[in-house]
Scaffold this motif. Structure first.
Motif, PDB file in Angstrom:
ATOM      1  N   GLU A 141       0.776  -1.225  -0.021  1.00  0.00           N
ATOM      2  CA  GLU A 141      -0.070  -0.133   0.156  1.00  0.00           C
ATOM      3  C   GLU A 141       0.666   1.167   0.069  1.00  0.00           C
ATOM      4  O   GLU A 141       0.616   2.353  -0.287  1.00  0.00           O
ATOM      5  CB  GLU A 141      -1.052  -0.093   1.006  1.00  0.00           C
ATOM      6  CG  GLU A 141      -2.027   0.847   1.017  1.00  0.00           C
ATOM      7  CD  GLU A 141      -3.301   0.685   2.106  1.00  0.00           C
ATOM      8  OE1 GLU A 141      -4.092   1.488   2.265  1.00  0.00           O
ATOM      9  OE2 GLU A 141      -2.899  -0.195   3.132  1.00  0.00           O
ATOM     10  N   GLN A 201      -1.776   3.411  -5.065  1.00  0.00           N
ATOM     11  CA  GLN A 201      -3.130   3.881  -5.050  1.00  0.00           C
ATOM     12  C   GLN A 201      -4.082   2.939  -5.377  1.00  0.00           C
ATOM     13  O   GLN A 201      -5.203   2.817  -4.993  1.00  0.00           O
ATOM     14  CB  GLN A 201      -3.200   5.073  -6.233  1.00  0.00           C
ATOM     15  CG  GLN A 201      -2.404   6.220  -5.985  1.00  0.00           C
ATOM     16  CD  GLN A 201      -1.242   6.164  -6.327  1.00  0.00           C
ATOM     17  OE1 GLN A 201      -0.592   5.228  -6.616  1.00  0.00           O
ATOM     18  NE2 GLN A 201      -0.361   7.420  -6.264  1.00  0.00           N
ATOM     19  N   GLY A 226      -4.347   0.225  -2.675  1.00  0.00           N
ATOM     20  CA  GLY A 226      -5.237   1.134  -1.599  1.00  0.00           C
ATOM     21  C   GLY A 226      -6.521   0.710  -1.615  1.00  0.00           C
ATOM     22  O   GLY A 226      -7.255   0.492  -0.647  1.00  0.00           O
ATOM     23  N   LYS A 227      -7.094   1.022  -2.869  1.00  0.00           N
ATOM     24  CA  LYS A 227      -8.289   0.887  -3.416  1.00  0.00           C
ATOM     25  C   LYS A 227      -8.876  -0.804  -3.011  1.00  0.00           C
ATOM     26  O   LYS A 227      -9.905  -0.733  -2.580  1.00  0.00           O
ATOM     27  CB  LYS A 227      -8.536   1.420  -4.823  1.00  0.00           C
ATOM     28  CG  LYS A 227      -8.800   2.846  -4.867  1.00  0.00           C
ATOM     29  CD  LYS A 227      -8.904   3.221  -6.338  1.00  0.00           C
ATOM     30  CE  LYS A 227      -8.707   4.744  -6.526  1.00  0.00           C
ATOM     31  NZ  LYS A 227      -9.080   5.237  -8.027  1.00  0.00           N
TER      32      LYS A 227
END
Length: 303
Positions: free
Chosen positions: A191, A253, A256-257
């Protein structure tokens, strides 16, 4: 108001809602939903319903305290990698955050103990596992994901403990959130820096195992296996697309999603299990928590 928001950020409110879903699902598995619906007394006066409320309060304390301690132990690292967080930004002192985390854990254990000694013991174990993960477990590549998974497994069983005798029959269900959360924890390793393709693929495989386990559970335990199909479709729709994008890009990114989707999808996982044992109606009751968590996720960070 900003000070209050900073303290709330430490507890990850959107994630707490997913922990409540654990309790409600465990409660449904143990037969609590059927008991409540068959009870002719006023709902709030029902001893079974009161136990559900105490266990819900317990998990709020356990989860909130656990993730707050995570920020306490990571204060120095966050100062470099995530300076916007409450402690490194100076909005909350490290000492105050530690006291809040400790008191939340105590609240969680005490609230569970009001249901019964077994519930209190499970809550105490979950609290211990949470602190162990925050301080040591998350730094271990293999034990860490298992440690975090055990926290979720214990939380589900905390819901089952509303009827302690049912723990003997359904303890194995804790394996499902254990594997799922272990997968999320593996995925989250990239992450910050990305480039964790093996962990992402491993997480994908574990997600597939969870889907198969839920289908198997519905077939052997459910009165009507078809009831779980809409829940499974929604579950797959939530977890797979962002993870596939993360595997392709391997950038922080997207990872993280994928992590955020996995955490929020715990509610759908719990709704699926609740529908297996208590019918689609109670599955929908658990699923009501999903928009609440999604709304909170827009206000507060999930990871």
């Amino acid at each position: 108001m900003s000070k209050i928001k900073a303290y709330l950020q430490l507890t990850r409110p959107a994630n707490i809602v997913t922990a409540i879903a654990d309790i409600w699902a465990g409660f449904a598995v143990a037969g609590g939903a059927l008991v409540i619906f068959a009870d002719e007394t006023v709902l709030i006066q029902s001893p079974v319903f009161q136990n559900l409320l105490w266990l819900t309060l317990s998990t709020i304390g356990l989860y909130g305290g656990g993730v707050a301690f995570n920020d306490v132990f990571d204060a120095a690292l966050d100062a470099k990698e995530r300076p916007e967080r409450p402690i490194p930004s100076g909005r909350v002192s490290k000492g105050n955050a530690a006291w809040m985390a400790f008191l939340l854990l105590v609240m969680g254990v005490v609230a569970a103990s009001l249901v019964g000694p077994i519930s209190g013991l499970i809550a105490l174990i979950v609290a211990g596992l949470a602190v162990l993960y925050d301080y040591w477990g998350k730094h271990q590549s293999i034990i860490g994901p298992i440690n975090m998974g055990l926290c979720r497994a214990g939380n589900l069983l905390l819901g089952v403990s509303a009827f302690p005798i049912m723990l003997k029959s359904y303890w194995f269900l804790g394996i499902i959130p254990l594997v799922f959360v272990a997968a999320i924890t593996m995925i989250s390793r990239g992450e910050v820096h990305g480039k964790n393709r093996k962990a992402l693929i491993g997480g994908f495989a574990m997600y597939c195992l969870i889907i198969l386990a839920l289908i198997d559970l519905a077939y052997f335990e459910g009165k009507n296996p078809l009831h779980v199909i809409p829940f499974l479709i929604l579950f797959a729709y939530m977890i797979f697309p962002p993870l596939i994008k993360a595997i392709r890009s391997q950038i922080p990114q997207m990872i993280g999603k994928a992590v955020k989707a996995g955490v929020i999808s715990l509610i759908i996982l719990n709704a699926t299990m609740a529908s297996v044992f208590a019918g689609w109606q109670f599955g929908l009751i658990v699923l009501i928590l999903l928009p609440v968590s999604l709304w909170l996720a827009k206000k507060f960070a999930v990871t």
